[in-house]
Write a protein that holds these residues in place. Structure first.
Motif, PDB file in Angstrom:
ATOM      1  N   LEU A  49     -10.057   2.899  -3.739  1.00 25.70           N
ATOM      2  CA  LEU A  49      -9.130   3.928  -3.258  1.00 25.70           C
ATOM      3  C   LEU A  49      -8.152   4.317  -4.363  1.00 25.70           C
ATOM      4  CD1 LEU A  49      -8.611   5.306  -0.436  1.00 25.70           C
ATOM      5  CD2 LEU A  49      -6.647   3.787  -0.268  1.00 25.70           C
ATOM      6  N   ALA A  50      -7.643   3.288  -5.058  1.00 25.22           N
ATOM      7  CA  ALA A  50      -6.697   3.536  -6.139  1.00 25.22           C
ATOM      8  C   ALA A  50      -7.361   4.313  -7.272  1.00 25.22           C
ATOM      9  CB  ALA A  50      -6.143   2.209  -6.663  1.00 25.22           C
ATOM     10  N   ARG A  51      -8.619   3.954  -7.550  1.00 26.06           N
ATOM     11  CA  ARG A  51      -9.351   4.650  -8.617  1.00 26.06           C
ATOM     12  C   ARG A  51      -9.527   6.114  -8.237  1.00 26.06           C
ATOM     13  NH1 ARG A  51     -14.351   2.567  -8.456  1.00 26.06           N
ATOM     14  NH2 ARG A  51     -13.544   0.478  -8.862  1.00 26.06           N
ATOM     15  N   LYS A  52      -9.865   6.330  -6.984  1.00 26.02           N
ATOM     16  CA  LYS A  52     -10.072   7.690  -6.496  1.00 26.02           C
ATOM     17  C   LYS A  52      -8.805   8.525  -6.672  1.00 26.02           C
ATOM     18  CE  LYS A  52     -12.340   9.550  -2.399  1.00 26.02           C
ATOM     19  NZ  LYS A  52     -12.587   9.190  -0.995  1.00 26.02           N
ATOM     20  N   GLN A  53      -7.651   7.889  -6.369  1.00 18.98           N
ATOM     21  CA  GLN A  53      -6.375   8.603  -6.492  1.00 18.98           C
ATOM     22  C   GLN A  53      -6.078   8.971  -7.939  1.00 18.98           C
ATOM     23  OE1 GLN A  53      -3.667   5.998  -4.520  1.00 18.98           O
ATOM     24  NE2 GLN A  53      -3.775   7.097  -2.571  1.00 18.98           N
TER      25      GLN A  53
ATOM     26  N   VAL B 249      -8.284   9.411 -10.365  1.00 21.10           N
ATOM     27  CA  VAL B 249      -9.216  10.466 -10.767  1.00 21.10           C
ATOM     28  C   VAL B 249      -8.727  11.814 -10.248  1.00 21.10           C
ATOM     29  CG1 VAL B 249     -11.535  11.380 -10.370  1.00 21.10           C
ATOM     30  CG2 VAL B 249     -11.218   8.968 -10.981  1.00 21.10           C
ATOM     31  N   GLU B 250      -8.261  11.825  -9.010  1.00 25.23           N
ATOM     32  CA  GLU B 250      -7.806  13.068  -8.408  1.00 25.23           C
ATOM     33  C   GLU B 250      -6.597  13.634  -9.143  1.00 25.23           C
ATOM     34  OE1 GLU B 250      -6.851  13.595  -3.953  1.00 25.23           O
ATOM     35  OE2 GLU B 250      -8.965  13.038  -4.129  1.00 25.23           O
ATOM     36  N   ALA B 251      -5.685  12.723  -9.557  1.00 28.94           N
ATOM     37  CA  ALA B 251      -4.472  13.158 -10.255  1.00 28.94           C
ATOM     38  C   ALA B 251      -4.819  13.835 -11.577  1.00 28.94           C
ATOM     39  CB  ALA B 251      -3.547  11.961 -10.496  1.00 28.94           C
ATOM     40  N   VAL B 252      -5.827  13.293 -12.282  1.00 25.84           N
ATOM     41  CA  VAL B 252      -6.228  13.885 -13.565  1.00 25.84           C
ATOM     42  C   VAL B 252      -7.013  15.167 -13.327  1.00 25.84           C
ATOM     43  CG1 VAL B 252      -7.545  13.509 -15.667  1.00 25.84           C
ATOM     44  CG2 VAL B 252      -6.229  11.637 -14.679  1.00 25.84           C
ATOM     45  N   ALA B 253      -7.902  15.123 -12.341  1.00 26.32           N
ATOM     46  CA  ALA B 253      -8.781  16.263 -12.083  1.00 26.32           C
ATOM     47  C   ALA B 253      -7.997  17.507 -11.677  1.00 26.32           C
ATOM     48  CB  ALA B 253      -9.788  15.899 -10.994  1.00 26.32           C
ATOM     49  N   LYS B 254      -6.859  17.287 -11.019  1.00 21.25           N
ATOM     50  CA  LYS B 254      -6.031  18.392 -10.553  1.00 21.25           C
ATOM     51  C   LYS B 254      -5.662  19.322 -11.712  1.00 21.25           C
ATOM     52  CE  LYS B 254      -1.683  18.252  -8.797  1.00 21.25           C
ATOM     53  NZ  LYS B 254      -0.602  17.530  -8.126  1.00 21.25           N
ATOM     54  N   TRP B 255      -5.443  18.720 -12.886  1.00 19.92           N
ATOM     55  CA  TRP B 255      -5.098  19.531 -14.060  1.00 19.92           C
ATOM     56  C   TRP B 255      -6.307  19.859 -14.902  1.00 19.92           C
ATOM     57  CZ3 TRP B 255      -0.632  21.773 -14.073  1.00 19.92           C
ATOM     58  CH2 TRP B 255       0.399  21.198 -13.328  1.00 19.92           C
ATOM     59  N   LEU B 256      -7.147  18.866 -15.089  1.00 10.99           N
ATOM     60  CA  LEU B 256      -8.238  18.987 -16.031  1.00 10.99           C
ATOM     61  C   LEU B 256      -9.286  19.982 -15.554  1.00 10.99           C
ATOM     62  CD1 LEU B 256      -8.400  17.514 -18.674  1.00 10.99           C
ATOM     63  CD2 LEU B 256     -10.127  16.006 -17.665  1.00 10.99           C
ATOM     64  N   LEU B 257      -9.591  19.939 -14.255  1.00  7.14           N
ATOM     65  CA  LEU B 257     -10.695  20.729 -13.724  1.00  7.14           C
ATOM     66  C   LEU B 257     -10.498  22.240 -13.916  1.00  7.14           C
ATOM     67  CD1 LEU B 257     -13.157  19.366 -12.648  1.00  7.14           C
ATOM     68  CD2 LEU B 257     -12.412  19.905 -10.327  1.00  7.14           C
TER      69      LEU B 257
ATOM     70  N   SER C 245       0.826  -1.200   0.000  1.00  5.79           N
ATOM     71  CA  SER C 245       0.000   0.000   0.000  1.00  5.79           C
ATOM     72  C   SER C 245       0.865   1.258   0.000  1.00  5.79           C
ATOM     73  CB  SER C 245      -0.932  -0.006   1.207  1.00  5.79           C
ATOM     74  OG  SER C 245      -0.178   0.143   2.390  1.00  5.79           O
ATOM     75  N   GLU C 246       2.094   1.152   0.522  1.00  6.18           N
ATOM     76  CA  GLU C 246       2.973   2.322   0.512  1.00  6.18           C
ATOM     77  C   GLU C 246       3.463   2.643  -0.891  1.00  6.18           C
ATOM     78  OE1 GLU C 246       6.139   1.752   3.288  1.00  6.18           O
ATOM     79  OE2 GLU C 246       4.842   2.223   4.983  1.00  6.18           O
ATOM     80  N   THR C 247       3.849   1.620  -1.608  1.00  8.39           N
ATOM     81  CA  THR C 247       4.391   1.876  -2.938  1.00  8.39           C
ATOM     82  C   THR C 247       3.287   2.030  -3.973  1.00  8.39           C
ATOM     83  OG1 THR C 247       4.592  -0.489  -3.230  1.00  8.39           O
ATOM     84  CG2 THR C 247       6.553   0.657  -2.517  1.00  8.39           C
ATOM     85  N   GLY C 248       2.125   1.528  -3.685  1.00  7.87           N
ATOM     86  CA  GLY C 248       1.006   1.668  -4.602  1.00  7.87           C
ATOM     87  C   GLY C 248       1.081   0.736  -5.798  1.00  7.87           C
ATOM     88  N   VAL C 249       1.946  -0.275  -5.769  1.00  2.43           N
ATOM     89  CA  VAL C 249       1.991  -1.231  -6.870  1.00  2.43           C
ATOM     90  C   VAL C 249       1.601  -2.614  -6.349  1.00  2.43           C
ATOM     91  CG1 VAL C 249       3.722  -0.025  -8.217  1.00  2.43           C
ATOM     92  CG2 VAL C 249       4.433  -1.661  -6.475  1.00  2.43           C
ATOM     93  N   GLY C 250       1.528  -3.551  -7.270  1.00  2.00           N
ATOM     94  CA  GLY C 250       1.171  -4.901  -6.853  1.00  2.00           C
ATOM     95  C   GLY C 250      -0.301  -5.152  -7.110  1.00  2.00           C
ATOM     96  N   PRO C 251      -0.685  -6.413  -7.073  1.00  6.20           N
ATOM     97  CA  PRO C 251      -2.063  -6.744  -7.389  1.00  6.20           C
ATOM     98  C   PRO C 251      -3.031  -6.272  -6.309  1.00  6.20           C
ATOM     99  CG  PRO C 251      -0.885  -8.681  -6.604  1.00  6.20           C
ATOM    100  CD  PRO C 251       0.108  -7.590  -6.683  1.00  6.20           C
TER     101      PRO C 251
END
Lengths: 266, 289
Positions: B25-29, B31-39, B10-16
């Motif tokens: 949670l990962a999906r939310k992150q 979306v947030e990363a894209v929204a930060k620029w797109l919005l 969970s710290e590195t955010g990789v793995g199955p």
């Protein structure tokens, strides 16, 4: 014990490093922080200043460090105080967050105008001594509380000072880290032969670490008794669990309790 | 090892992903990363589009409210004059900011070294700060012959105070244990300043710089308004005044757009400088895990 250990002579055969003669410290408001404290620190001593808060143990340390002047009495260094004679470890690690571990340890040399290249070997040596040789280029924020404290100890050791002052250095750490650091501190002391004054409010810590315990009392801050801990170094788990340890801890604890006013004891 | 495995993943955010919760949670992150620029881009585009439609739907003539297309067209057409003026404004702004940095940091260091100096000079700094620049500027242009120097002085007065105030605070907030350490190792005044006080003050100074960058531009523009028509070598504020007299509204908008863009760029640059100077150690620039 390793072959590098320095031989420290028995208590009564050591050469003096520093002496406090009838030192008083009164603060502006008339509060007596310390009354008539006399102490001779000898080479190789491990002295604990033990007492409740307000007993003047930190004041005594600040006086010895030269951060304050005594109101009455004097503090003299045998042969005068040289620039590299003192190392200090505070309760907080007190590292510069903008510098790497190695650069933090470099500070005492840097202030003497020595370039990093000329003292690099010494810095690496002392970092290895505290077990942080792999973290020379890390920033303090990347380290745990115990590791930061080790950096602080390395910085105090780096100039090979005649005297190291430690002001409750492990008080903010958890019990497990604290025990580990206590063990490591004794190993360090065995290998460097350093003279240490250690401020603490833990009876068990003081009995484990030191060969001289000064029990202090509050209002006014004063030394009430010196207890010698005549157990040989190195000390480890065997000492921590020995009957002698328990006996001295009991004696020290009783002395400490006798200093508290009736209303304060439990 | 099986106990520590989930935390390391969970710290590195990789793995199955095994868990529906983890996946959401990962999906939310993401979306947030894209929204930060797109919005912000989307909202800004929408606002410009609405501005354009407003003009078209209501048939507003361009001498009252030009549409965004018209403003851009004017910007390109008048680029010769406008770019000259932009250079003038930019020059005054940057020079004022440079002098504000030198003056602000210099005074702050002086204040930190000497209480007497602080007591003597800080009232002047406060008086300069609290008096509106539009009220001082006419006097400055009476006494100072060179228009350039006058403008520079006005912009400097506005810009230097946040740097002075912040740096002074920063120099004073060095860790007290580190100060004791400096005393114990018998550091001299210069060493204490260089190794302890200046690095401690850096985050504060950079905060002041971000404010001062914007203020230098405001100071330069306001001073130009007060200075009025000056002929050759006039900045963007002068162009706005001039275009206003001629009812050339699109050009007013074009010049305004340039000023706003300049301000945004100055802010972005000072923010970037701040980030790169502090990213190794200061809380403000660190990502928390």
């Amino acid at each position: 014990m390793t072959a590098h250990d320095r031989i420290i002579p028995p208590l009564h055969q050591r050469k003096p490093v520093l002496s406090m003669q009838a030192v008083d410290k009164t603060f502006n408001g008339g509060v007596v922080a310390l009354r008539r404290m006399s102490l001779t620190v000898n080479e190789g001593d491990f002295i604990s200043l033990l007492g409740p808060s307000g007993c003047g143990k930190s004041t005594a340390l600040r006086l010895i460090a030269g951060l304050m002047r005594p109101t009455v009495g004097r503090i003299t260094w045998e042969g005068g105080r040289g620039t590299d004679d003192l190392g200090v470890v505070f309760q907080e690690p007190t590292l510069m967050p903008w510098s790497t571990v190695a650069k933090n340890v470099w500070l005492p040399f840097r202030l003497r105008g020595k370039s990093f290249a000329t003292v690099r070997d010494r810095i690496e040596e002392v970092l290895a001594l505290v077990g942080l040789d792999k973290f020379a280029n890390s920033y303090p924020r990347e380290l745990s509380g115990g590791m930061k404290m080790r950096v602080s100890i390395a910085r105090a050791l780096v100039t090979n000072p005649r005297l190291i002052l430690m002001d409750e250095p492990f008080a903010a750490l958890d019990e497990i880290t604290r025990q580990k650091l206590n063990d490591d501190l004794l190993n360090l002391k065995a290998r460097t032969g350093a003279t240490v004054i250690f401020v603490t409010h833990s009876v068990f810590e003081s009995v484990f670490l030191s060969d001289r315990i000064l029990v202090m009392a509050a209002r006014p801050g004063r030394v009430i008794r010196e207890i010698a801990v005549d157990a040989p170094y190195p000390r480890g788990i065997a000492w921590r669990t020995s009957p002698d340890y328990a006996r001295i801890a009991r004696e020290t604890s009783d002395t400490l309790m006798s200093t508290l006013a009736p209303g304060e004891s439990h | 090892m099986s106990v520590t495995e989930p935390t390391s993943r969970s710290e590195t955010g990789v793995g199955p992903m095994f868990d529906a919760e983890e996946e959401s949670l990962a999906r939310k992150q993401r979306v947030e990363a894209v929204a930060k620029w797109l919005l912000p881009i989307a909202v800004l585009s929408l606002a410009i589009w609405y501005w354009d439609r407003l003009v078209v739907w209501n048939d507003i003539p361009h001498y009252i409210l030009p549409g965004p297309g018209r403003v851009m067209q004017t910007l390109i057409q008048d680029w010769g004059t406008l770019s000259q003026s932009l250079l003038v404004t930019l020059q005054i702004t940057l020079m004022a900011l440079a002098v504000a940095i030198i003056g602000g940091v210099g005074l702050a260091v002086l204040f930190a070294q000497s209480r007497l100096a602080e007591m003597s000079f800080s009232p002047f700094a406060v008086i300069l700060q609290v008096t509106p620049i539009v009220a001082i500027a006419p006097l400055i242009f009476i006494y100072i012959e060179s228009r350039m120097v006058g403008l520079l002085l006005c912009a400097w007065i506005v810009a230097f105070f946040p740097i002075l105030a912040n740096t002074t605070l920063g120099l004073k907030s060095a860790d007290h244990n580190l100060r004791d350490l400096m005393l114990i190792y018998k550091a001299n005044r210069w060493q204490r300043l260089r190794y302890l006080q200046l690095p401690s003050a850096l985050p504060y100074f950079l905060g002041g710089l971000r404010i001062a960058g914007g203020l230098a531009l405001i100071g330069a523009v306001v001073a130009e308004y007060v200075a009025g028509t000056g002929g050759i070598g006039s900045g963007l504020a002068f162009r706005i005044l001039e275009a206003g007299y001629r009812l050339n509204i699109p050009r007013m908008f074009a010049a305004l757009l340039l000023i706003a863009l300049t301000g945004v760029i100055i802010f972005a640059i000072t923010t970037a400088i701040s980030h790169f100077a502090l990213r190794k150690w200061h809380e403000s620039a660190l990502k928390r895990e």
